[in-house]
Write a protein that holds these residues in place. Structure first.
Motif, PDB file in Angstrom:
ATOM      1  N   PRO A 112       0.818  -1.210   0.000  1.00  0.00           N
ATOM      2  CA  PRO A 112       0.000   0.000   0.000  1.00  0.00           C
ATOM      3  C   PRO A 112       0.856   1.266   0.000  1.00  0.00           C
ATOM      4  O   PRO A 112       1.965   1.286   0.524  1.00  0.00           O
ATOM      5  CB  PRO A 112      -0.799  -0.114   1.293  1.00  0.00           C
ATOM      6  CG  PRO A 112       0.041  -0.961   2.172  1.00  0.00           C
ATOM      7  CD  PRO A 112       0.782  -1.914   1.269  1.00  0.00           C
ATOM      8  N   ILE A 113       0.318   2.293  -0.595  1.00  0.00           N
ATOM      9  CA  ILE A 113       0.940   3.613  -0.572  1.00  0.00           C
ATOM     10  C   ILE A 113      -0.049   4.543   0.112  1.00  0.00           C
ATOM     11  O   ILE A 113      -1.223   4.585  -0.250  1.00  0.00           O
ATOM     12  CB  ILE A 113       1.242   4.099  -1.995  1.00  0.00           C
ATOM     13  CG1 ILE A 113       2.239   3.162  -2.670  1.00  0.00           C
ATOM     14  CG2 ILE A 113       1.766   5.526  -1.976  1.00  0.00           C
ATOM     15  CD1 ILE A 113       2.493   3.482  -4.122  1.00  0.00           C
ATOM     16  N   MET A 114       0.442   5.262   1.098  1.00  0.00           N
ATOM     17  CA  MET A 114      -0.426   6.150   1.853  1.00  0.00           C
ATOM     18  C   MET A 114       0.143   7.561   1.846  1.00  0.00           C
ATOM     19  O   MET A 114       1.347   7.744   1.901  1.00  0.00           O
ATOM     20  CB  MET A 114      -0.547   5.665   3.297  1.00  0.00           C
ATOM     21  CG  MET A 114      -1.163   4.314   3.427  1.00  0.00           C
ATOM     22  SD  MET A 114      -1.094   3.786   5.130  1.00  0.00           S
ATOM     23  CE  MET A 114      -1.455   2.056   4.907  1.00  0.00           C
ATOM     24  N   LYS A 115      -0.748   8.528   1.790  1.00  0.00           N
ATOM     25  CA  LYS A 115      -0.338   9.920   1.863  1.00  0.00           C
ATOM     26  C   LYS A 115      -0.422  10.344   3.319  1.00  0.00           C
ATOM     27  O   LYS A 115      -1.451  10.161   3.969  1.00  0.00           O
ATOM     28  CB  LYS A 115      -1.255  10.778   1.000  1.00  0.00           C
ATOM     29  CG  LYS A 115      -0.835  12.215   0.937  1.00  0.00           C
ATOM     30  CD  LYS A 115      -1.729  12.988  -0.016  1.00  0.00           C
ATOM     31  CE  LYS A 115      -1.261  14.432  -0.091  1.00  0.00           C
ATOM     32  NZ  LYS A 115      -2.092  15.205  -1.021  1.00  0.00           N
ATOM     33  N   VAL A 116       0.673  10.894   3.827  1.00  0.00           N
ATOM     34  CA  VAL A 116       0.755  11.275   5.230  1.00  0.00           C
ATOM     35  C   VAL A 116       1.227  12.721   5.316  1.00  0.00           C
ATOM     36  O   VAL A 116       2.130  13.129   4.588  1.00  0.00           O
ATOM     37  CB  VAL A 116       1.759  10.361   5.988  1.00  0.00           C
ATOM     38  CG1 VAL A 116       1.911  10.789   7.429  1.00  0.00           C
ATOM     39  CG2 VAL A 116       1.342   8.915   5.889  1.00  0.00           C
ATOM     40  N   GLU A 117       0.624  13.470   6.195  1.00  0.00           N
ATOM     41  CA  GLU A 117       1.087  14.831   6.472  1.00  0.00           C
ATOM     42  C   GLU A 117       1.632  14.848   7.886  1.00  0.00           C
ATOM     43  O   GLU A 117       0.956  14.427   8.832  1.00  0.00           O
ATOM     44  CB  GLU A 117      -0.051  15.833   6.334  1.00  0.00           C
ATOM     45  CG  GLU A 117       0.392  17.253   6.609  1.00  0.00           C
ATOM     46  CD  GLU A 117      -0.734  18.264   6.464  1.00  0.00           C
ATOM     47  OE1 GLU A 117      -0.615  19.346   7.049  1.00  0.00           O
ATOM     48  OE2 GLU A 117      -1.725  17.959   5.781  1.00  0.00           O
ATOM     49  N   GLY A 126      14.883  16.511  11.377  1.00  0.00           N
ATOM     50  CA  GLY A 126      15.845  15.483  10.959  1.00  0.00           C
ATOM     51  C   GLY A 126      15.444  14.099  11.419  1.00  0.00           C
ATOM     52  O   GLY A 126      15.534  13.122  10.664  1.00  0.00           O
ATOM     53  N   ASP A 127      14.997  14.000  12.668  1.00  0.00           N
ATOM     54  CA  ASP A 127      14.552  12.704  13.196  1.00  0.00           C
ATOM     55  C   ASP A 127      13.332  12.180  12.448  1.00  0.00           C
ATOM     56  O   ASP A 127      13.221  10.990  12.155  1.00  0.00           O
ATOM     57  CB  ASP A 127      14.221  12.810  14.688  1.00  0.00           C
ATOM     58  CG  ASP A 127      15.454  13.054  15.540  1.00  0.00           C
ATOM     59  OD1 ASP A 127      16.563  12.662  15.102  1.00  0.00           O
ATOM     60  OD2 ASP A 127      15.308  13.633  16.628  1.00  0.00           O
ATOM     61  N   VAL A 128      12.396  13.076  12.150  1.00  0.00           N
ATOM     62  CA  VAL A 128      11.181  12.673  11.443  1.00  0.00           C
ATOM     63  C   VAL A 128      11.519  12.207  10.028  1.00  0.00           C
ATOM     64  O   VAL A 128      11.042  11.170   9.566  1.00  0.00           O
ATOM     65  CB  VAL A 128      10.147  13.823  11.418  1.00  0.00           C
ATOM     66  CG1 VAL A 128       9.006  13.506  10.476  1.00  0.00           C
ATOM     67  CG2 VAL A 128       9.641  14.104  12.827  1.00  0.00           C
ATOM     68  N   ILE A 129      12.381  12.960   9.338  1.00  0.00           N
ATOM     69  CA  ILE A 129      12.788  12.566   7.979  1.00  0.00           C
ATOM     70  C   ILE A 129      13.500  11.220   8.006  1.00  0.00           C
ATOM     71  O   ILE A 129      13.252  10.347   7.172  1.00  0.00           O
ATOM     72  CB  ILE A 129      13.666  13.652   7.330  1.00  0.00           C
ATOM     73  CG1 ILE A 129      12.815  14.884   7.035  1.00  0.00           C
ATOM     74  CG2 ILE A 129      14.324  13.134   6.051  1.00  0.00           C
ATOM     75  CD1 ILE A 129      13.606  16.075   6.549  1.00  0.00           C
ATOM     76  N   GLN A 138       8.615   8.538   0.854  1.00  0.00           N
ATOM     77  CA  GLN A 138       9.064   9.523  -0.125  1.00  0.00           C
ATOM     78  C   GLN A 138       8.508  10.875   0.271  1.00  0.00           C
ATOM     79  O   GLN A 138       7.291  11.032   0.395  1.00  0.00           O
ATOM     80  CB  GLN A 138       8.592   9.156  -1.534  1.00  0.00           C
ATOM     81  CG  GLN A 138       9.157   7.856  -2.028  1.00  0.00           C
ATOM     82  CD  GLN A 138       8.618   7.498  -3.401  1.00  0.00           C
ATOM     83  OE1 GLN A 138       7.675   8.096  -3.889  1.00  0.00           O
ATOM     84  NE2 GLN A 138       9.223   6.516  -4.022  1.00  0.00           N
ATOM     85  N   ILE A 139       9.390  11.818   0.455  1.00  0.00           N
ATOM     86  CA  ILE A 139       8.962  13.143   0.874  1.00  0.00           C
ATOM     87  C   ILE A 139       8.731  13.979  -0.371  1.00  0.00           C
ATOM     88  O   ILE A 139       9.635  14.191  -1.180  1.00  0.00           O
ATOM     89  CB  ILE A 139       9.997  13.777   1.810  1.00  0.00           C
ATOM     90  CG1 ILE A 139      10.134  12.891   3.056  1.00  0.00           C
ATOM     91  CG2 ILE A 139       9.604  15.199   2.164  1.00  0.00           C
ATOM     92  CD1 ILE A 139      11.235  13.246   3.961  1.00  0.00           C
ATOM     93  N   ASN A 140       7.485  14.453  -0.529  1.00  0.00           N
ATOM     94  CA  ASN A 140       7.126  15.221  -1.715  1.00  0.00           C
ATOM     95  C   ASN A 140       7.365  16.706  -1.551  1.00  0.00           C
ATOM     96  O   ASN A 140       7.724  17.372  -2.493  1.00  0.00           O
ATOM     97  CB  ASN A 140       5.657  14.979  -2.071  1.00  0.00           C
ATOM     98  CG  ASN A 140       5.415  13.553  -2.524  1.00  0.00           C
ATOM     99  OD1 ASN A 140       6.307  12.901  -3.041  1.00  0.00           O
ATOM    100  ND2 ASN A 140       4.209  13.080  -2.317  1.00  0.00           N
ATOM    101  N   SER A 141       7.138  17.244  -0.360  1.00  0.00           N
ATOM    102  CA  SER A 141       7.326  18.683  -0.182  1.00  0.00           C
ATOM    103  C   SER A 141       7.504  19.019   1.288  1.00  0.00           C
ATOM    104  O   SER A 141       7.092  18.280   2.176  1.00  0.00           O
ATOM    105  CB  SER A 141       6.117  19.442  -0.750  1.00  0.00           C
ATOM    106  OG  SER A 141       4.950  19.131  -0.006  1.00  0.00           O
TER     107      SER A 141
END
Length: 147
Positions: A112-117, A126-129, A138-141
């Motif tokens: 599955p691919i989920m969009k998360v904010e 840095g820890d979150v990334i 994958q970080i989009n923005s």
């Protein structure tokens, strides 16, 4: 000013992963539900039984019991017996053909691919990334929010 205790608000729910199953190649199956002598061809009144049998199988895949997506089944021919054939028999035959066919078609689990904010203070960015990357995220923005 030094903060000794900081509270972090998080909206957390029970994890629900929407796995799906599909196939990786085409397969052809000749499935016999019951050995019997009969006429060639398939009367139209038995086709709904075949469709119902296939629809039942699409909700439970062979790998993990998850819904099956992106498959197509084609009924080419069939045979029936005037006495022994019924809609239920054709439904069971369709289920057996599906199970046999999907096993030959290279079943696969779909990830599955989920969009998360994620909203976090800059000092934790840095820890979150790093955490998202460890989960193949994958970080989009990036964006700044006031406050």
């Amino acid at each position: 000013m030094v903060l000794l205790n900081a509270q972090v608000e998080a909206n957390v729910g029970a994890p629900q992963v929407n796995y799906r199953e599909s196939i990786s190649r085409i397969s052809e199956v000749k499935y016999v539900h019951k050995k019997q002598s009969g006429d060639k061809g398939i009367p139209k009144e038995y086709i709904p039984g075949v469709m119902k049998g296939l629809e039942d199988c699409l909700s439970n895949g062979v790998l993990g019991g998850y819904p099956v997506v992106d498959v197509r089944a084609v009924l080419v021919d069939g045979s029936y017996h005037d006495v022994d054939s019924s809609v239920l028999a054709f439904q069971l035959a369709a289920r057996g053909a599906f199970r046999e066919g999907i096993r030959k078609a290279g079943p696969r689990m779909l990830e599955p691919i989920m969009k998360v904010e994620v909203v976090t203070p800059e000092e934790h960015l840095g820890d979150v990334i790093g955490d998202l990357n460890s989960r193949r995220g994958q970080i989009n923005s990036f964006g700044d929010k006031p406050g």
